[in-house]
Design an enzyme around this catalytic site. Sequence first.
Site, PDB file in Angstrom:
ATOM      1  CE  LYS A 103      -1.969   2.523   3.240  1.00 11.46           C
ATOM      2  NZ  LYS A 103      -1.984   3.859   2.594  1.00 11.46           N
TER       3      LYS A 103
ATOM      4  CD  GLU B  50      14.145   1.225   8.366  1.00 12.95           C
ATOM      5  OE1 GLU B  50      14.703   2.239   8.833  1.00 12.95           O
ATOM      6  OE2 GLU B  50      14.593   0.077   8.515  1.00 12.95           O
TER       7      GLU B  50
ATOM      8  CB  CYS C 130      13.189   9.935   7.078  1.00 15.47           C
ATOM      9  SG  CYS C 130      13.984   8.875   5.866  1.00 15.47           S
TER      10      CYS C 130
ATOM     11  CD  GLU D 163       9.990  13.078  11.382  1.00 14.55           C
ATOM     12  OE1 GLU D 163       8.908  12.539  11.702  1.00 14.55           O
ATOM     13  OE2 GLU D 163      10.790  12.565  10.593  1.00 14.55           O
TER      14      GLU D 163
HETATM   15  P1  NDP Z   1       2.514   7.879   8.228  1.00 17.65           P
HETATM   16  O1  NDP Z   1       3.005   7.094   9.381  1.00 17.65           O
HETATM   17  O2  NDP Z   1       1.356   8.757   8.407  1.00 17.65           O
HETATM   18  O3  NDP Z   1       2.126   6.902   7.021  1.00 17.65           O
HETATM   19  C1  NDP Z   1       2.996   5.954   6.457  1.00 17.65           C
HETATM   20  C2  NDP Z   1       2.177   4.887   5.760  1.00 17.65           C
HETATM   21  O4  NDP Z   1       1.434   4.153   6.736  1.00 17.65           O
HETATM   22  C3  NDP Z   1       1.142   5.450   4.795  1.00 17.65           C
HETATM   23  O5  NDP Z   1       0.985   4.574   3.696  1.00 17.65           O
HETATM   24  C4  NDP Z   1      -0.105   5.472   5.655  1.00 17.65           C
HETATM   25  O6  NDP Z   1      -1.271   5.500   4.896  1.00 17.65           O
HETATM   26  C5  NDP Z   1       0.065   4.175   6.417  1.00 17.65           C
HETATM   27  N1  NDP Z   1      -0.711   4.047   7.645  1.00 17.65           N
HETATM   28  C6  NDP Z   1      -1.205   5.027   8.442  1.00 17.65           C
HETATM   29  N2  NDP Z   1      -1.886   4.475   9.485  1.00 17.65           N
HETATM   30  C7  NDP Z   1      -1.797   3.126   9.349  1.00 17.65           C
HETATM   31  C8  NDP Z   1      -2.302   2.003  10.089  1.00 17.65           C
HETATM   32  N3  NDP Z   1      -3.029   2.156  11.191  1.00 17.65           N
HETATM   33  N4  NDP Z   1      -2.025   0.766   9.656  1.00 17.65           N
HETATM   34  C9  NDP Z   1      -1.289   0.581   8.545  1.00 17.65           C
HETATM   35  N5  NDP Z   1      -0.811   1.585   7.782  1.00 17.65           N
HETATM   36  C10 NDP Z   1      -1.056   2.844   8.185  1.00 17.65           C
HETATM   37  O7  NDP Z   1       3.781   8.653   7.674  1.00 17.65           O
HETATM   38  P2  NDP Z   1       3.809   9.738   6.538  1.00 17.65           P
HETATM   39  O8  NDP Z   1       3.258   9.164   5.280  1.00 17.65           O
HETATM   40  O9  NDP Z   1       3.256  11.000   7.075  1.00 17.65           O
HETATM   41  O10 NDP Z   1       5.389   9.880   6.298  1.00 17.65           O
HETATM   42  C11 NDP Z   1       6.191  10.739   7.018  1.00 17.65           C
HETATM   43  C12 NDP Z   1       6.943   9.991   8.104  1.00 17.65           C
HETATM   44  O11 NDP Z   1       7.698   8.937   7.542  1.00 17.65           O
HETATM   45  C13 NDP Z   1       7.949  10.872   8.808  1.00 17.65           C
HETATM   46  O12 NDP Z   1       7.870  10.655  10.197  1.00 17.65           O
HETATM   47  C14 NDP Z   1       9.282  10.377   8.291  1.00 17.65           C
HETATM   48  O13 NDP Z   1      10.365  10.577   9.147  1.00 17.65           O
HETATM   49  C15 NDP Z   1       9.008   8.931   8.088  1.00 17.65           C
HETATM   50  N6  NDP Z   1       9.957   8.365   7.148  1.00 17.65           N
HETATM   51  C16 NDP Z   1      10.929   7.518   7.618  1.00 17.65           C
HETATM   52  C17 NDP Z   1      11.883   7.006   6.770  1.00 17.65           C
HETATM   53  C18 NDP Z   1      12.920   6.047   7.250  1.00 17.65           C
HETATM   54  O14 NDP Z   1      13.545   5.404   6.409  1.00 17.65           O
HETATM   55  N7  NDP Z   1      13.140   5.893   8.541  1.00 17.65           N
HETATM   56  C19 NDP Z   1      11.914   7.379   5.351  1.00 17.65           C
HETATM   57  C20 NDP Z   1      10.856   8.266   4.961  1.00 17.65           C
HETATM   58  C21 NDP Z   1       9.914   8.739   5.850  1.00 17.65           C
HETATM   59  P3  NDP Z   1      -1.924   6.926   4.490  1.00 17.65           P
HETATM   60  O15 NDP Z   1      -0.850   7.819   4.034  1.00 17.65           O
HETATM   61  O16 NDP Z   1      -2.815   6.543   3.399  1.00 17.65           O
HETATM   62  O17 NDP Z   1      -2.595   7.405   5.729  1.00 17.65           O
END
Ligand code: NDP
Length: 480
Positions: free
Chosen positions: A173, A248, A282, A384
């Site tokens: 997803k 991650e 990130c 963050e």
């Molecule tokens: P989110 O945690 O909001 O979302 C990440 C993914 O998880 C999306 O596809 C989201 O869907 C999905 N999701 C949300 N809730 C659930 C759930 N209950 N169960 C399963 N899946 C779920 O992060 P963001 O998209 O806002 O991304 C930003 C964050 O990602 C920042 O904190 C950043 O630091 C981190 N990040 C970390 C990296 C790393 O390598 N450590 C690299 C890049 C980013 P939807 O968007 O459709 O709600």
Amino acid sequence: MLQLQNFINGQFVPPVAGRYLPNIEPATGLVYGQIPDSDATDVARAVEAAQAAFPAWRALAAEKRGRLLVRLAELIEQNLEPLAQAESRDNGKPVALARMVDIPRAASNFAFFGTGVGHFASETHFQEGLALNYTVRHPLGVVGCISPWNLPLYLFTWKIAPALAAGNCVVAKPSEITPATAFLLGELCQQAGLPAGVLNIVHGTGPGAGQAIVEHPLVKAISFTGGTKTGEHIARTAAPMFKKLSLELGGKNPNLIFADCDLAAAVSTSIQSSFSNQGQICLCGSRIFIERPIYEQFKAAFLERVAGLTVGDPLLETSRQGALVSEAHLLKVQSYIELARQEGGTLLAGGERVRLDGRCAGGFFLQPTVFEGLAPNCRTNREEIFGPVVTLTPFDTEAEVLDWANGTDYGLSATIWTRDLDRAHRVAHALHAGVVWINTWLLRDLRTPFGGMKNSGVGREGGLEALRFFTEAQNVCVKL
Ligand code: NDP
């Protein structure tokens, strides 16, 4: 208006309940497409397709699986321009960045794991006169890959490629905010001849489609990249089901600039590490610590470069800063700018929303923003922000800056600028960060372990670490 569909069992299909979500272009603020608002029923169909495809996919020789992935890499390269345009439009990032970084890296992910799986040797342990032990690494079965919006195709494929290479079938997803290139990947899978059901892409919200993937009993592992709070929630759901988890998560990365560094290089790269992708990476270094003797010099050169960052329509080649990904995210980042003011920070640059003319009049643009004068342990310096906002802080001693650098709950990455080799290694080893760059930033070798310490995550991606994550080790012992 473009209406996306799920990619299940090799076909594009609408969501069973027929519900769609609007897809908004960040540069205009306007709806430009619809994406499936999938639920547990769609996920169940995807898992069923993946489960059915698994026996044949795992039985296929690793080399043949690898060749299909290399074919996908080639197709991504051949479609570089339309994919870069789609990524830029969907995410708000400058098209030049998508063309130079996001899409080539997505191709590399498939090429790397497609060829790498052929080098994935298992261990033997020979007990002289007693026994021969060997390790078999079985694929897990159906695995779930969930990725965020900031590097959409780049991070989506970073998970999918090793999972498939190791012989698993995938239900993936993308973020509902940036679904476009994941949709286009489905078309490339068809062209590459990937067997039906091997990769299934389900669109929808986190709580809807994402949660259903995490909860599905046949999904054996979850590889997740996203926010720390979401990671915590996923761990709470998946851990009692004994699923393998790779998380991650977020970061608040320090950038340590020592007085003996190559100042021009430090300034130039710090501009990248502060504001690339509007600070929505990130690994961005949002806390810049500068040794006091060069503080003013660094500040002046840095601010001069900040002034030259053109905020503009991401589809224009001249734009260096595009739009933030959504209005909600823009408001969040603006709330942190307000917080930094309240915490006593001095605004050195930016701080305001940018209103462009014409096509982008309703877009989510923000000036690159720089503060100084904030305490190292204030909220602005601990939480963050994930936007184009950085703080400058002078330091006097190595011990002091290490204390500040390590003083957050995060531990993803860090950067050190110095010409002193002893210090470079000493400081690197003392930093609580999964990735440390010395005199560079975001230079990646896909063979290295990638991931965070503390609240930045659990587990490592990249190279053999990823292939190990997506397999189950079995020890076979033969008595001699
Ligand atoms: P989110 O945690 O909001 O979302 C990440 C993914 O998880 C999306 O596809 C989201 O869907 C999905 N999701 C949300 N809730 C659930 C759930 N209950 N169960 C399963 N899946 C779920 O992060 P963001 O998209 O806002 O991304 C930003 C964050 O990602 C920042 O904190 C950043 O630091 C981190 N990040 C970390 C990296 C790393 O390598 N450590 C690299 C890049 C980013 P939807 O968007 O459709 O709600």
